[in-house]
Design a protein around this motif. Structure first.
Motif, mmCIF file in Angstrom:
data_model
loop_
_atom_site.group_PDB
_atom_site.id
_atom_site.type_symbol
_atom_site.label_atom_id
_atom_site.label_comp_id
_atom_site.label_asym_id
_atom_site.label_seq_id
_atom_site.Cartn_x
_atom_site.Cartn_y
_atom_site.Cartn_z
ATOM 1 N N UNK A 61 -10.622 72.237 -43.833
ATOM 2 C CA UNK A 61 -11.683 72.511 -42.861
ATOM 3 C C UNK A 61 -11.238 73.650 -41.954
ATOM 4 N N UNK A 62 -12.180 74.489 -41.566
ATOM 5 C CA UNK A 62 -11.840 75.584 -40.654
ATOM 6 C C UNK A 62 -11.714 75.115 -39.218
ATOM 7 N N UNK A 63 -12.315 73.950 -38.935
ATOM 8 C CA UNK A 63 -12.183 73.405 -37.589
ATOM 9 C C UNK A 63 -11.502 72.047 -37.668
ATOM 10 N N UNK A 64 -11.096 71.531 -36.531
ATOM 11 C CA UNK A 64 -10.500 70.213 -36.518
ATOM 12 C C UNK A 64 -11.532 69.205 -37.030
ATOM 13 N N UNK A 65 -11.072 68.224 -37.811
ATOM 14 C CA UNK A 65 -11.991 67.257 -38.412
ATOM 15 C C UNK A 65 -12.827 66.589 -37.325
ATOM 16 N N UNK A 66 -14.151 66.651 -37.461
ATOM 17 C CA UNK A 66 -14.978 66.006 -36.434
ATOM 18 C C UNK A 66 -15.218 64.544 -36.799
ATOM 19 N N UNK A 67 -15.638 63.722 -35.816
ATOM 20 C CA UNK A 67 -15.761 62.279 -36.048
ATOM 21 C C UNK A 67 -16.717 61.918 -37.194
ATOM 22 N N UNK A 68 -17.768 62.735 -37.389
ATOM 23 C CA UNK A 68 -18.737 62.413 -38.448
ATOM 24 C C UNK A 68 -18.113 62.602 -39.827
ATOM 25 N N UNK A 69 -17.317 63.665 -39.922
ATOM 26 C CA UNK A 69 -16.605 63.936 -41.173
ATOM 27 C C UNK A 69 -15.669 62.763 -41.494
#
Lengths: 176, 112
Positions: A61-69
């Motif tokens: 992922x290009x961003x930090x893993x979000x809670x939904x992911x």
């Protein structure tokens, strides 16, 4: 740390996610279960336990893993082991007849490698573009620095070419 | 208004097609995965990585929209455009089924 922790050093290129996955699966069969990844993905910390048939899968992922992911994967039966520099380490018990893939079509596998390419671009573009302007000034006048920079850029280009070849191979497999 | 041009979305991949079909009712990610596997009679299984990426793409294309968010789970539903794209895909599939059926019948006739 307790005697149950085992540390292993290993280098993987960015297109070698499947090699990482099968190596981690081999470790699990020997009772070594991944706990943490560190130092640019060269240090793997394992916890010793009972041998198990586990499926590992790696996402990027290009961003930090979000809670939904994270929730979506957890709902689907995956355990989040660790994340480092965008790489997400997932595992699930291997069960006969159960889908053990996080990517189930080729376009989504290709997109994963494309995200890694974006990271390389974002990380290197400013440096590469500024080099001609900085050349001869400050550290940019030191041959050691310039050779190191050239070396790093060379390594990055090699990793990029490997990723592009990987994507091309997947494209060739895709229907239509 | 003339029929909008949906060709840029078509043909839908098997996974995308089934995600849109499943979103006939608002659902969250894992519910979609389960429903797709059930209604496709096990022929299409969607992994969480593929589904997460599909949400981003389909939302950007305006084919689905977030309708609810609770317990860290986003529920999505079809938009008007999503429904129209699905209908156009279905129309094309029906033509394909007709043509394919005719061709198979011809072959059967020859074999007989």
């Amino acid at each position: 740390m307790s005697g149950n922790t085992v540390i292993k050093f290993k280098w993987f290129w960015d297109d070698a996610d499947h090699a990482i996955e099968s190596w981690l699966q081999d470790m699990a069969r020997q009772g070594l279960h991944l706990k943490r990844v560190s130092c640019l993905r060269t240090v793997f910390v394992f916890e010793r336990g009972a041998p198990a048939d586990v499926t590992y899968r790696v996402d990027f992922l290009l961003m930090r893993a979000d809670p939904h992911y994270l929730q979506l994967f957890k709902d689907a039966g995956w355990e989040h082991v660790d994340q480092l520099l965008g790489w997400q380490y997932w595992r699930a018990p291997t069960r006969a007849g159960r889908a053990t893939e996080i990517f189930t079509d080729i376009p989504s596998m290709i997109k994963k490698y494309q995200r890694v390419l974006w990271l390389f671009l974002a990380a290197w573009l400013p440096t590469v573009l500024l080099t001609p302007f900085n050349y001869g000034k400050g550290v940019y006048s030191s041959p050691t620095f310039l050779w190191s920079l050239a070396g790093l850029i060379g390594l990055t280009l090699y990793a990029v070419v490997r990723l592009l070849l990987r994507i091309r191979k997947l494209r060739a497999q895709a229907p239509s | 208004m003339a029929t909008a041009d949906y060709t840029k979305y078509l043909p839908l991949s098997e996974a995308t097609f089934y995600i849109l079909v499943a979103l006939d009712e608002p659902l969250h990610g894992y519910a979609i995965m389960q429903k797709v596997e059930a209604i496709s009679e096990g022929t299409v299984v969607i992994g969480p990585g593929t589904l997460y990426g599909a949400f981003t793409t389909l939302e950007k294309q305006g084919l689905i929209e977030k309708v609810k968010e609770e317990d860290r789970r986003k529920s999505y539903g079809l938009t008007e455009r999503g429904r129209e794209v699905l209908a156009e895909q279905l129309r094309r599939l029906q033509i394909m089924v007709r043509n394919g059926g005719a061709a198979v019948d011809v072959q059967k006739g020859k074999a007989a």
